[in-house]
Enzyme design. Structure first.
Site, mmCIF file in Angstrom:
data_model
loop_
_atom_site.group_PDB
_atom_site.id
_atom_site.type_symbol
_atom_site.label_atom_id
_atom_site.label_comp_id
_atom_site.label_asym_id
_atom_site.label_seq_id
_atom_site.Cartn_x
_atom_site.Cartn_y
_atom_site.Cartn_z
ATOM 1 N N GLY A 29 39.400 34.145 37.786
ATOM 2 C CA GLY A 29 39.930 35.490 37.832
ATOM 3 C C GLY A 29 38.826 36.455 38.210
ATOM 4 O O GLY A 29 37.645 36.071 38.296
ATOM 5 N N TYR A 30 39.205 37.689 38.447
ATOM 6 C CA TYR A 30 38.259 38.709 38.916
ATOM 7 C C TYR A 30 38.222 39.885 37.958
ATOM 8 O O TYR A 30 39.247 40.335 37.465
ATOM 9 C CB TYR A 30 38.657 39.172 40.323
ATOM 10 C CG TYR A 30 38.466 38.066 41.333
ATOM 11 C CD1 TYR A 30 37.270 37.934 42.013
ATOM 12 C CD2 TYR A 30 39.461 37.125 41.549
ATOM 13 C CE1 TYR A 30 37.070 36.895 42.912
ATOM 14 C CE2 TYR A 30 39.273 36.085 42.440
ATOM 15 C CZ TYR A 30 38.078 35.971 43.120
ATOM 16 O OH TYR A 30 37.889 34.940 43.999
ATOM 17 N N LEU A 31 37.009 40.374 37.719
ATOM 18 C CA LEU A 31 36.832 41.552 36.869
ATOM 19 C C LEU A 31 37.031 42.844 37.663
ATOM 20 O O LEU A 31 36.993 43.936 37.096
ATOM 21 C CB LEU A 31 35.450 41.528 36.206
ATOM 22 C CG LEU A 31 35.256 40.349 35.247
ATOM 23 C CD1 LEU A 31 33.814 40.272 34.768
ATOM 24 C CD2 LEU A 31 36.199 40.441 34.067
#
Length: 176
Positions: A29-31
Site C-alpha cells: 500500500g501507499y502512504l
C-alpha cells in the site's frame, strides 16, 4: 544515488507460468496517492516521491520512488520488521495491492511477472530491471505490448483506480 531502470510490459498468454522458478505473495500500500503526488496547489508542494509499504513473503520493506514517468527513477528500499509493515498498511491511502510475483529467468535476466489479485484481478504485467537504459534483453514469446510510460499500470495508480474500474477501451489499450 540508487537508480531503478525498469521496463514494463503486458503479458500475452500463459507461457511464463511453467518457467516461473519462484512465486512470492505480496501485499502493498501507499502512504500517499496520485493526488498527493500532483497536488502542488499553491498551499503545498506536490510530493516528489511515492512512499510504499510492502510485505513480500516473510520480508517487509519501506520504499521511496521518485515520480518521474518512464523507465528510470530514483528508488530507495529499506527492510523493516514485518509487524511494522502490517501496522503501516493500515495507514495507507487508496486500496491495497495484492499480487503474486512470479520470477522467470530468460537469458541473462530475471523477469518479474506480477499476477494481480483482488480489485486488480485479471491484470498481469511483466517487468525487467536493467543496468542501462539502452541494454538489450531477450524478449520471451509471452511478452506483450510495452506499457512503461502508461501511468495507469503503475502500482500507485492501481491502488487509487484498480483494474476492475477500467473501461473496456483502457483494458484493450486503445487509450494509452
Amino acid at each position: 544515488m540508487p537508480l531503478e531502470i525498469e521496463r514494463k510490459f503486458l503479458v500475452a498468454g500463459d507461457g511464463w507460468r511453467d518457467a516461473a522458478h519462484t512465486i512470492v505473495p505480496m501485499a502493498q500500500g501507499y502512504l500517499n496517492d496520485l493526488a498527493a503526488m500532483d497536488a502542488g496547489d499553491g498551499t503545498r508542494a506536490a510530493m516528489k516521491a511515492s512512499v510504499r509499504v510492502r510485505v513480500a513473503g516473510d520480508a517487509a520493506y519501506l520504499n521511496l520512488k521518485s515520480r518521474e514517468l518512464g523507465h528510470t527513477r530514483q528508488e530507495f528500499d529499506y527492510p523493516i520488521p514485518v509487524a511494522d509493515a502490517h501496522q503501516l498498511l493500515t495507514l495507507c491511502v487508496g486500496g491495497r495491492i495484492e499480487k503474486r510475483r512470479h520470477l522467470v529467468a530468460v537469458g541473462a535476466h530475471t523477469w518479474e511477472v506480477d499476477e494481480f489479485l483482488g480489485e486488480n484481478a485479471g491484470l498481469v504485467v511483466a517487468e525487467i530491471e536493467l543496468d542501462d537504459a539502452g541494454e538489450v534483453f531477450e524478449r520471451p514469446d509471452w511478452l506483450g505490448r510495452e506499457v512503461t510510460d502508461a501511468v495507469r499500470y503503475y502500482n500507485l495508480a492501481l491502488a487509487t483506480r484498480p483494474y476492475s474500474q477500467w473501461s473496456e477501451a483502457e483494458r484493450a489499450g486503445t487509450l494509452d
